[in-house]
Write an enzyme that holds these catalytic residues in place. Structure first.
Site, PDB file in Angstrom:
ATOM      1  N   HIS A 258      24.256  22.148 -48.749  1.00  0.00           N
ATOM      2  CA  HIS A 258      22.809  21.997 -48.612  1.00  0.00           C
ATOM      3  C   HIS A 258      22.474  20.518 -48.645  1.00  0.00           C
ATOM      4  O   HIS A 258      23.118  19.736 -49.350  1.00  0.00           O
ATOM      5  CB  HIS A 258      22.108  22.718 -49.773  1.00  0.00           C
ATOM      6  CG  HIS A 258      20.740  22.194 -50.077  1.00  0.00           C
ATOM      7  ND1 HIS A 258      20.504  21.272 -51.085  1.00  0.00           N
ATOM      8  CD2 HIS A 258      19.538  22.438 -49.499  1.00  0.00           C
ATOM      9  CE1 HIS A 258      19.218  20.983 -51.115  1.00  0.00           C
ATOM     10  NE2 HIS A 258      18.607  21.674 -50.170  1.00  0.00           N
TER      11      HIS A 258
ATOM     12  N   ASN B 142      18.821  17.733 -48.002  1.00  0.00           N
ATOM     13  CA  ASN B 142      17.464  17.508 -47.516  1.00  0.00           C
ATOM     14  C   ASN B 142      17.034  16.083 -47.820  1.00  0.00           C
ATOM     15  O   ASN B 142      17.523  15.456 -48.762  1.00  0.00           O
ATOM     16  CB  ASN B 142      16.476  18.537 -48.085  1.00  0.00           C
ATOM     17  CG  ASN B 142      16.044  18.225 -49.498  1.00  0.00           C
ATOM     18  OD1 ASN B 142      15.122  17.452 -49.719  1.00  0.00           O
ATOM     19  ND2 ASN B 142      16.722  18.832 -50.470  1.00  0.00           N
ATOM     20  N   VAL B 143      16.154  15.595 -46.977  1.00  0.00           N
ATOM     21  CA  VAL B 143      15.474  14.320 -47.214  1.00  0.00           C
ATOM     22  C   VAL B 143      14.007  14.541 -46.876  1.00  0.00           C
ATOM     23  O   VAL B 143      13.681  15.234 -45.909  1.00  0.00           O
ATOM     24  CB  VAL B 143      16.063  13.159 -46.381  1.00  0.00           C
ATOM     25  CG1 VAL B 143      17.397  12.715 -46.950  1.00  0.00           C
ATOM     26  CG2 VAL B 143      16.213  13.536 -44.916  1.00  0.00           C
TER      27      VAL B 143
ATOM     28  N   HIS C  36      32.374  13.217 -53.500  1.00  0.00           N
ATOM     29  CA  HIS C  36      31.700  12.334 -54.459  1.00  0.00           C
ATOM     30  C   HIS C  36      31.962  10.857 -54.167  1.00  0.00           C
ATOM     31  O   HIS C  36      31.082  10.022 -54.414  1.00  0.00           O
ATOM     32  CB  HIS C  36      32.096  12.713 -55.884  1.00  0.00           C
ATOM     33  CG  HIS C  36      31.330  13.887 -56.404  1.00  0.00           C
ATOM     34  ND1 HIS C  36      30.082  13.762 -56.968  1.00  0.00           N
ATOM     35  CD2 HIS C  36      31.613  15.217 -56.399  1.00  0.00           C
ATOM     36  CE1 HIS C  36      29.637  14.960 -57.319  1.00  0.00           C
ATOM     37  NE2 HIS C  36      30.543  15.859 -56.981  1.00  0.00           N
TER      38      HIS C  36
END
Length: 306
Positions: free
Chosen positions: A108, A110-111, A147
């Site tokens: 997932h 989003n911005v 990461h």
């Protein structure tokens, strides 16, 4: 803040949606995104794009929305009284990818950008966003790559940015009623409006553009691994955790449903197939048990060898 500045953010978001859809379709190799353009009676609209029944991706949704209104609903101003009586614009790109293979993680990202304005007063604005990874079968090298990519994109903005937003992600994507993490985290930030607009926008762009750099190498590495019904059933069971988090805890989902948002776009994040099993327990020392033991507890993945 000028109209041209807001237009610049929208232009970036539209181009980001295009770029992500193009590269995901290329990675899948057999399916394409279908676009659904929609408008909102109160102001604004968007374009939802969904790929279904692909060779690699069982379902992938990439949504752009730009909504506006004369006033914010009471639920949005309860904790931010300075927003009361202001007109607003909210725009963003949000995506959820549900792969076919249990060895490819769900992901997932989003911005988003929000601005509330009132004549004669300074606008209130902020950016938010991030990305997170939800594996079914854990691979340490994938978690480290994920990461390290996140840390690299944060580095130009300060050495404390990655640990701050990594912890925020770990804290946010936690399923409280299960007392377990949804996945292995990533980055999560919200209410970002310092030190200045240009820096905040640049960071948001870096997060949006860094998502595929973090995700696609994992897809390519795992998509040829063979799997059977046992792995599929565990994948469907773990997808249930995704549904539980989104419908019970996710602020964006709840805000959208409570404020008359477009339901089809809001629930685009739901997996196409899912199952629940009463009191499931993985076999001891199994790959399924390793997910709970080695991957869902919070870890500092930067300390692991790449």
């Amino acid at each position: 803040m000028s109209l041209s500045t807001i237009a610049e953010v929208k232009t970036f978001l539209l181009a980001l949606q295009d770029r992500i859809c193009t590269q995901l379709a290329q990675a899948d190799g057999s399916a394409v995104f279908n676009e659904d353009r929609w408008t909102r009676e109160e102001g604004g609209g968007g374009r939802s794009r969904v790929l279904t029944e692909g060779a690699v991706f069982e379902q992938a949704g990439v949504n752009f929305s730009h909504v506006s209104g004369a006033t914010l609903p009471a639920s949005a101003t309860a904790h931010r009284p300075e927003l009361a009586g202001r007109s607003f614009q909210a725009m963003g790109v949000s995506l959820v990818i549900h792969p076919r293979s249990p060895y490819i993680p769900t992901s997932h990202a989003n911005v988003r950008f929000f601005i509330a304005e009132k004549p004669g007063e300074e606008p209130v604005w902020w950016f938010g966003g991030g990305f997170d990874l939800t594996p079914f079968y854990g691979f340490e090298e994938d978690a480290v790559h994920w990461h390290r990519t996140a840390e690299r994109l944060c580095a130009p903005f300060g050495e404390q940015v990655y640990p701050k937003y990594k912890k925020w992600c770990d804290d946010y994507f936690f399923i409280k009623h299960r007392n377990e993490a949804r996945g292995i985290g990533g980055l999560f930030f919200d209410d970002l409006n310092t030190p200045d607009f240009a820096t905040c926008f640049a960071f948001t762009q870096a997060v949006g553009e860094g998502f595929l750099e973090a995700y696609l190498p994992i897809v390519e590495k795992r998509k040829t691994l063979s799997w059977g019904d046992h792995e599929r059933q565990f994948q469907l069971y773990r997808r249930g955790r995704y549904v539980e988090f989104n419908l019970v805890w996710d602020r964006g989902t709840l805000f959208g449903l409570q404020t008359g948002g477009r339901t089809e776009s809001i629930l685009m994040s739901m997996p196409p197939l899912v199952r629940w099993e009463y009191n499931y327990q993985p076999a001891e020392d199994s790959p399924e048990a390793a997910l709970y033991r080695d991957f869902l507890p919070v870890r500092d993945w930067l300390k692991e060898p790449e």
